[in-house]
Design a protein around this motif. Structure first.
Motif, mmCIF file in Angstrom:
data_model
loop_
_atom_site.group_PDB
_atom_site.id
_atom_site.type_symbol
_atom_site.label_atom_id
_atom_site.label_comp_id
_atom_site.label_asym_id
_atom_site.label_seq_id
_atom_site.Cartn_x
_atom_site.Cartn_y
_atom_site.Cartn_z
ATOM 1 N N ILE A 175 0.814 -1.083 -0.072
ATOM 2 C CA ILE A 175 -0.108 -0.022 -0.027
ATOM 3 C C ILE A 175 0.871 1.191 -0.113
ATOM 4 O O ILE A 175 0.615 2.164 -0.722
ATOM 5 C CB ILE A 175 -0.930 0.064 1.325
ATOM 6 N N GLY A 176 1.828 1.209 0.917
ATOM 7 C CA GLY A 176 2.901 2.486 0.847
ATOM 8 C C GLY A 176 3.483 2.739 -0.678
ATOM 9 O O GLY A 176 3.750 3.646 -0.990
ATOM 10 N N THR A 177 3.846 1.555 -1.076
ATOM 11 C CA THR A 177 4.542 1.587 -2.443
ATOM 12 C C THR A 177 3.497 2.279 -3.609
ATOM 13 O O THR A 177 4.004 3.172 -4.264
ATOM 14 C CB THR A 177 5.016 0.219 -3.047
ATOM 15 N N ILE A 178 2.456 1.699 -3.568
ATOM 16 C CA ILE A 178 1.278 2.504 -4.492
ATOM 17 C C ILE A 178 1.214 3.664 -4.404
ATOM 18 O O ILE A 178 1.124 4.686 -5.143
ATOM 19 C CB ILE A 178 -0.168 1.563 -4.577
ATOM 20 N N PHE A 179 0.948 4.289 -3.095
ATOM 21 C CA PHE A 179 0.761 5.582 -2.895
ATOM 22 C C PHE A 179 2.042 6.570 -2.866
ATOM 23 O O PHE A 179 1.733 7.734 -3.122
ATOM 24 C CB PHE A 179 -0.040 5.811 -1.394
ATOM 25 N N ALA A 180 3.034 6.088 -2.639
ATOM 26 C CA ALA A 180 4.428 6.617 -3.081
ATOM 27 C C ALA A 180 4.543 6.953 -4.576
ATOM 28 O O ALA A 180 4.943 8.006 -4.909
ATOM 29 C CB ALA A 180 5.608 5.857 -2.563
ATOM 30 N N ILE A 181 4.152 6.012 -5.474
ATOM 31 C CA ILE A 181 4.077 6.218 -6.696
ATOM 32 C C ILE A 181 3.084 7.252 -7.111
ATOM 33 O O ILE A 181 3.139 8.028 -8.035
ATOM 34 C CB ILE A 181 4.088 4.973 -7.507
ATOM 35 N N LEU A 182 1.952 7.193 -6.399
ATOM 36 C CA LEU A 182 1.026 8.225 -6.786
ATOM 37 C C LEU A 182 1.211 9.583 -6.262
ATOM 38 O O LEU A 182 0.992 10.363 -6.951
ATOM 39 C CB LEU A 182 -0.465 7.872 -6.046
ATOM 40 N N ASP A 183 1.970 9.580 -5.015
ATOM 41 C CA ASP A 183 2.359 10.800 -4.904
ATOM 42 C C ASP A 183 3.482 11.458 -5.722
ATOM 43 O O ASP A 183 3.442 12.742 -6.272
ATOM 44 C CB ASP A 183 3.227 10.611 -3.498
ATOM 45 N N ALA A 184 4.584 10.682 -6.107
ATOM 46 C CA ALA A 184 5.482 11.117 -7.355
ATOM 47 C C ALA A 184 4.527 11.775 -8.523
ATOM 48 O O ALA A 184 5.043 12.633 -9.075
ATOM 49 C CB ALA A 184 6.471 10.118 -7.383
ATOM 50 N N TYR A 185 3.666 10.870 -8.808
ATOM 51 C CA TYR A 185 2.912 11.030 -10.204
ATOM 52 C C TYR A 185 2.263 12.483 -9.870
ATOM 53 O O TYR A 185 2.178 13.437 -10.833
ATOM 54 C CB TYR A 185 1.818 10.119 -10.295
ATOM 55 N N ASN A 186 1.711 12.674 -8.529
ATOM 56 C CA ASN A 186 0.914 14.029 -8.534
ATOM 57 C C ASN A 186 1.759 15.333 -8.246
ATOM 58 O O ASN A 186 1.631 16.250 -8.632
ATOM 59 C CB ASN A 186 0.009 13.941 -7.479
ATOM 60 N N ILE A 187 3.103 14.812 -7.766
ATOM 61 C CA ILE A 187 4.094 16.074 -7.779
ATOM 62 C C ILE A 187 4.427 16.430 -9.202
ATOM 63 O O ILE A 187 4.703 17.599 -9.565
ATOM 64 C CB ILE A 187 5.593 15.442 -7.272
ATOM 65 N N GLY A 188 4.601 15.583 -10.459
ATOM 66 C CA GLY A 188 4.651 16.029 -11.674
ATOM 67 C C GLY A 188 3.470 16.563 -12.292
ATOM 68 O O GLY A 188 3.659 17.539 -12.890
ATOM 69 N N ALA A 189 2.374 16.224 -11.909
ATOM 70 C CA ALA A 189 1.137 16.896 -12.397
ATOM 71 C C ALA A 189 0.697 17.794 -11.862
ATOM 72 O O ALA A 189 -0.014 18.811 -12.452
ATOM 73 C CB ALA A 189 0.040 15.747 -12.214
ATOM 74 N N ALA A 193 -2.316 9.652 2.998
ATOM 75 C CA ALA A 193 -3.001 11.048 3.266
ATOM 76 C C ALA A 193 -2.544 11.851 2.155
ATOM 77 O O ALA A 193 -3.334 12.580 1.423
ATOM 78 C CB ALA A 193 -2.915 11.355 4.794
ATOM 79 N N SER A 194 -1.083 12.061 1.986
ATOM 80 C CA SER A 194 -0.626 13.033 1.029
ATOM 81 C C SER A 194 -1.191 12.766 -0.505
ATOM 82 O O SER A 194 -1.604 13.766 -0.929
ATOM 83 C CB SER A 194 0.943 13.045 1.260
ATOM 84 N N ALA A 195 -0.982 11.419 -0.926
ATOM 85 C CA ALA A 195 -1.276 11.468 -2.169
ATOM 86 C C ALA A 195 -2.578 11.540 -2.481
ATOM 87 O O ALA A 195 -3.090 12.022 -3.649
ATOM 88 C CB ALA A 195 -0.770 9.939 -2.525
ATOM 89 N N THR A 196 -3.593 11.057 -1.673
ATOM 90 C CA THR A 196 -4.762 11.322 -1.909
ATOM 91 C C THR A 196 -5.298 12.626 -1.968
ATOM 92 O O THR A 196 -5.969 13.337 -2.778
ATOM 93 C CB THR A 196 -6.003 10.642 -0.844
ATOM 94 N N TRP A 197 -4.974 13.556 -1.003
ATOM 95 C CA TRP A 197 -5.056 14.988 -1.113
ATOM 96 C C TRP A 197 -4.540 15.631 -2.518
ATOM 97 O O TRP A 197 -5.375 16.508 -3.129
ATOM 98 C CB TRP A 197 -4.484 15.844 -0.002
#
Length: 608
Positions: free
Chosen positions: A46-60, A131-135
């Motif tokens: 779960i942490g890995t998935i949301f870390a990837i999502l967090d990095a994706y949103n940093i770009g977006a 929490a961070s990636a979701t927001w």
């Protein structure tokens, strides 16, 4: 109680939770016999998935925010910006991303709050990433340019409070790594960036743009700009200490020589290759020259000028960077003071279909209406599972969906206004003077260089927002032990973070870009160059001292500073800046409460 783990909080109260967390007594023995915590694979996943999502949103979100000035000023097309961002973010993460990660990993929550329990630390950082990636996903979807730095920092603070109360979080300065340091950037970072951006633009304005012969002044000053911007980029690599190269271990004299020589080489190359290229294109008005002629270098001095452009045909030797009154000849705009008089019809190439627009090279690109495109595409009839419909989906729908983020006309999207808002935006733009396209074209090259510098700085600073917490959960899951202050972050993590940031800006960055740029103040290459350089200087200085400032705040502050000195308070859309500031403020309680509540619920969850 059988089947439970007793986990003591810092305030001596006792918390009973399920065996999702390791007993401290079991941790010591298990770490000797079991190199990984396989019973917590699901938390790690779960942490890995949301870390990837967090990095994706940093770009977006963050990278899109930074490159909005380059795309809005027409110095870079959206695909060019995506390519530049992907390369420079990747290099910044790999070469200079190690220091700030330490702040994110170890500077927010006191390590004593985990009570020597690796399972709790694994869960804590996974909850913070969720929490961070979701927001960030919600904010990016709604085109809110928020701070990814403040999102992860607030989430970690919330998790810390859930674990051990307010004393578990480093609220103060903490040797430059606590929340006090980070949140001090809330006002300091935009202010410093505004000052740097304003100074750079004022120098450009009065040394070049206000001169009688602006093109000549720009050609003379450009190598100096190339030297200075290259020095900033070299300073980043040297002083931030690329870990593999160990450049930060060099003596001061060696560092100074390396920086000076690198900048000097780039300045000389600009004289040999850039100067003859732009001279042919701008001074000789060679509308036949193309980008690959740049590599001909000194040979371009002997290139014969093309025949004059027929008066009844529009074919520009440089792009039109103007944001309003684009249907008025440039010379007429220069003579007008009220921006209202005279709107002669443009001369159109009879060989070009109606509705076409100019590209950067002076060619034309037909703009086909959307409904025409949709009608020309084969339509799905009946159930989608039919072979014909599957072919339509594979041939048309999927490629269009994958490339949509590279084909959006961001500048036109920013110009879509209506009613009173349209007049408000025109008033803001007309408060600032539009300078000649030939001079602005020279600064478009410099803006590309500053955009790359800014992107490199962003990769070195903000990739840690996703990779720092992920490095914690990976270390705990792999070793079964708590992280330490000097825990290494593997290079492959930075590479993955840089790649996901590139994917984020390529596929969804347009959604944030369309609400920035010209909607904040008038954009042009000379202004965008000043904004990006002022922002990059601020980010690099902060990153040098291990302070993870928000690049969103830096570029926003620099944009406001340039807008103020460009046309005064009326040249800035304060309403739009107010909404951006509100997004920054809301990030703190939303991400913090989300992280804390999630951690508290899981830690206190009933169990069988």
């Amino acid at each position: 109680m059988a089947g439970e783990t007793v986990y003591k909080k810092s305030d001596s109260r006792t918390l009973r939770c399920s065996r999702v967390l390791l007993d401290p007594s079991e941790t010591e023995s298990s770490s000797l016999n079991m190199p990984t915590l396989h019973q917590y694979d699901y938390i790690f996943a779960i942490g890995t998935i949301f870390a990837i999502l967090d990095a994706y949103n940093i770009g977006a979100n963050d990278v899109a925010n930074s490159f909005a000035t380059s795309v809005s000023s027409r110095s870079l097309t959206l695909p060019q910006a995506v390519i530049a961002a992907t390369i420079m973010e990747f290099l910044g993460a790999i070469l200079a991303g190690s220091r700030v990660a330490g702040t994110i990993k170890n500077g927010i929550i006191s390590m004593s709050v985990f009570q020597n329990n690796p399972g709790v630390e694994l869960l804590a950082f996974a909850c913070a990433l969720v929490a961070s990636a979701t927001w960030l996903t919600i904010a990016t979807r709604n085109a809110w340019p928020v701070s990814t730095t403040y999102s992860i920092v607030s989430a970690l603070a919330g998790v810390g409070v859930a674990l051990g109360g307010k004393d578990a979080v480093q609220w103060g300065w903490n040797d430059g790594k606590g929340l006090g340091t980070i949140f001090a950037g809330f006002g300091i970072a935009p202010g410093i960036a505004a000052g740097f951006g304003a100074v750079v633009f004022l120098l450009t304005k009065y040394l070049v743009l206000k001169r009688k012969n602006t093109v000549r002044a720009a050609l003379i000053a450009a190598p100096i700009y190339f030297f200075g911007v290259t020095a900033i980029l070299t300073l980043t690599i040297v002083y931030k200490g690329a870990p593999n190269l160990k450049l930060n271990n060099l003596s001061g004299a060696t560092q100074a020589i390396a920086i000076t020589m690198t900048s000097l080489v780039v300045a000389v190359l600009s004289l040999l290759f850039w100067l003859p290229y732009v001279y042919a294109k701008v001074v000789r008005k060679d509308y036949t020259i193309r980008w690959y002629h740049f590599f001909f270098g000194p040979l371009l001095w002997r290139r014969e000028a093309p025949p004059p452009i027929p008066e009844d045909v529009i074919k520009r030797h440089v792009p039109d960077y103007r944001q309003y009154d684009r249907d008025v000849p440039e010379n007429d705009i220069a003579k007008r003071s009220d921006g209202q008089a005279g709107r002669p019809e443009p001369k159109v190439d009879p060989n070009v279909a109606d509705g076409s627009s100019q590209t950067r090279d002076g060619d034309t690109l037909p703009q086909v209406p959307l409904d025409t495109v949709e009608k020309s595409t084969p339509q799905i009839e009946g159930p989608w599972i039919y072979p014909r419909n599957l072919w339509i989906i594979a041939r048309y729908r999927i490629p269009r969906a994958l490339t949509y983020g590279l084909t959006v006309d961001v500048t036109s999207a920013q110009a879509q206004r209506g009613g009173q808002d349209e007049q408000h935006m025109l008033d803001i733009h007309r408060a600032s003077e539009q300078y000649g396209n030939e001079t602005e074209h020279l600064y478009s090259f410099l803006q590309v260089l500053t955009a790359c510098t800014n992107s490199f700085a962003h990769g070195s600073n903000d990739t840690a927002n996703a990779i720092g917490p992920f490095a914690v959960i990976y270390h705990v899951w792999k070793t079964g032990m708590l992280t330490t202050k000097n825990t290494e972050t593997p290079t492959w993590m930075w590479a993955v973070g840089g790649i996901m940031i590139g994917i984020g800006v390529a596929t969804y960055g347009y959604n944030v870009m369309r609400v920035l740029g010209n909607r904040l103040t008038l954009m042009s290459p000379s202004r965008g160059f000043s904004m990006e350089l002022g922002s990059s200087i601020t980010v690099l200085l902060a990153s040098q001292y291990g302070i993870p400032v928000s690049t969103t705040m830096c570029i926003t502050g620099s944009t406001a500073g340039v807008g103020l000195v460009s046309g005064g308070p009326r040249a800035v859309n304060w309403r739009a800046f107010g909404w951006i500031f509100l997004g920054w403020v809301l990030t703190v309680p939303i991400a913090g409460v989300a992280g804390g509540v999630l951690m508290g619920i899981i830690l206190n969850a009933p169990h069988f």
